[in-house]
Design a protein around this motif. Structure first.
Motif, short mmCIF file in Angstrom:
data_model
loop_
_atom_site.label_atom_id
_atom_site.label_comp_id
_atom_site.label_asym_id
_atom_site.label_seq_id
_atom_site.Cartn_x
_atom_site.Cartn_y
_atom_site.Cartn_z
N VAL A 123 0.84 -1.20 0.00
CA VAL A 123 0.00 0.00 0.00
C VAL A 123 0.88 1.25 0.00
O VAL A 123 0.61 2.22 -0.73
N GLU A 124 1.93 1.22 0.78
CA GLU A 124 2.85 2.36 0.86
C GLU A 124 3.48 2.65 -0.51
O GLU A 124 3.50 3.80 -0.97
N GLU A 125 3.98 1.62 -1.16
CA GLU A 125 4.61 1.80 -2.47
C GLU A 125 3.59 2.32 -3.50
O GLU A 125 3.90 3.23 -4.31
N TYR A 126 2.40 1.78 -3.45
CA TYR A 126 1.38 2.17 -4.41
C TYR A 126 0.97 3.63 -4.26
O TYR A 126 0.90 4.38 -5.24
N LEU A 127 0.71 4.06 -3.01
CA LEU A 127 0.29 5.44 -2.81
C LEU A 127 1.41 6.43 -3.13
O LEU A 127 1.14 7.53 -3.64
N ASN A 128 2.65 6.05 -2.87
CA ASN A 128 3.77 6.91 -3.25
C ASN A 128 3.90 6.99 -4.77
O ASN A 128 4.23 8.05 -5.32
N PHE A 129 3.62 5.88 -5.45
CA PHE A 129 3.64 5.85 -6.91
C PHE A 129 2.56 6.79 -7.47
O PHE A 129 2.81 7.58 -8.39
N ILE A 130 1.35 6.72 -6.90
CA ILE A 130 0.26 7.59 -7.34
C ILE A 130 0.60 9.05 -7.06
O ILE A 130 0.32 9.94 -7.88
N TYR A 131 1.22 9.31 -5.92
CA TYR A 131 1.65 10.68 -5.57
C TYR A 131 2.57 11.23 -6.66
O TYR A 131 2.39 12.36 -7.12
N ASP A 132 3.55 10.44 -7.08
CA ASP A 132 4.48 10.88 -8.13
C ASP A 132 3.77 11.00 -9.48
O ASP A 132 4.02 11.94 -10.24
N LEU A 133 2.89 10.05 -9.77
CA LEU A 133 2.19 10.05 -11.04
C LEU A 133 1.33 11.30 -11.21
O LEU A 133 1.25 11.88 -12.30
N ALA A 177 -7.70 7.88 -5.07
CA ALA A 177 -8.53 8.95 -5.61
C ALA A 177 -8.37 10.25 -4.83
O ALA A 177 -8.58 11.34 -5.36
N LEU A 178 -7.96 10.13 -3.57
CA LEU A 178 -7.82 11.31 -2.71
C LEU A 178 -6.45 11.97 -2.80
O LEU A 178 -6.27 13.09 -2.30
#
Length: 327
Positions: free
Chosen positions: A91-101, A145-146
């Protein structure tokens, strides 16, 4: 905040979305309701820029999604029916990926921590998404989404496949998000809308057939009324009298409630308030009405009535067209 004007999506000879228009004000939670195949997901995909429209406009905060897609999308958080998760990431890696994206400029650590607090996924933050339950995966989908704190959040069937406890949790979460965001909830699950939304937009076969506040939606189907009444009197005679009473469309006995009374479900004819004439009719017979409860019109009834009314209008229009052609 959201404005849709004469939106059309054509696939060959088929119109998936047929000239619909509606607005969603800032801070509103609006239910976008319709049966499977009504055009809900197509509309949501056009609103978020995943699909281009054949004609018409979709505006987010005054920005046309097709003319300025990057600016418009910065203001949108979208949870599609199938959450866009990378199952091999934590979850941590995914949300950081979305943050960068998303090119988010907010303080990374603080922002992601706040999101995890809101959607309650702190306890699974270090876990691999593949190993999470369906409910937690849905929460991670909402979390993505947030990211970026968008003004508008769009949910497409957010509770599909969840168990009753998870459904309640997601509903509560959507209510919480509605305090600080404009929310569209696209669904075909009727209780979802009544539990969460302030206003309902109904679509069927690509056409808009209703746009009303949740508590007023029953008025668009000419307001038939349901009552549950408790009456002291001989059950068979009372039921026969009720069924023959002018203004009553349907009646059934729900069973004995006390030693000398029975409960009856009564549905009046459209536009008829049956309460006063019912009271006097029972008094004439010497039967006491010792309880009355307005049952109202549930969303299932409203939805079916709306679809039925829409189909009737189509039939009438076709008859008129046929008569004009014949002349």
């Amino acid at each position: 905040m959201i404005k849709i004007e004469n939106l059309v999506k054509q696939y060959g000879d088929i119109r998936a979305v047929d000239n619909i228009s509606f607005e969603v004000n800032e801070g509103e939670i609006v239910g976008f309701l319709g049966p499977n195949g009504a055009g809900k997901s197509t509309t949501m995909n056009m609103l978020t820029g995943y699909l281009s429209s054949t004609s018409g406009k979709a505006m987010i905060d005054g920005i046309d999604i097709l003319e300025q897609p990057l600016e418009a999308k910065k203001r949108i958080g979208f949870l599609p029916e199938q959450p866009p998760l990378y199952l091999d990431m934590t979850v941590e890696e995914y949300l950081n990926f979305i943050y960068d994206l998303k090119g988010c400029k907010l303080n990374r650590r603080k922002h992601l921590h706040e999101i995890c607090e809101v959607v309650r996924i702190n306890e699974v933050y270090k876990r691999i998404i593949r190993n999470l339950s369906k409910g937690y995966r849905q929460r991670v989908g909402i979390a993505q989404a947030l990211v970026g704190n968008p003004k508008v959040i769009i949910f497409d069937e957010p509770t599909v496949g969840l168990d009753p406890k998870q459904i309640v949790e997601i509903r509560n979460l959507i209510r919480t998000l509605g305090r600080n965001h404009t929310v569209i909830l696209s669904t075909h699950i009727l209780p979802e809308v009544s539990a969460v939304c302030e206003r309902i937009v109904v679509i069927n076969k690509g056409k808009l057939i209703a746009n009303e506040k949740t508590e007023e939606i029953s008025r668009v189907v000419d307001g038939f009324r349901r009552l549950c009444v408790k009456i002291v009197g001989p059950q068979e005679e009372v039921l026969a009298a009720l069924k023959n009473k002018e203004g009553i469309a349907y009646c059934e006995c729900l069973g004995q409630r006390e030693a000398d009374s029975y409960a009856y479900l009564i549905e009046s004819q459209p536009g008829v308030d049956i309460r006063r004439p019912l009271f006097f009719a029972l008094a004439e017979k010497g039967w006491a009405m010792i309880g009355e409860e307005t049952m109202g019109t549930n969303l299932e009834d409203v939805f079916l009535a709306l679809l039925e009314r829409n189909d009737e209008r189509k039939k009438k229009r076709n008859v008129v067209k046929s008569n004009i052609i014949a002349k």
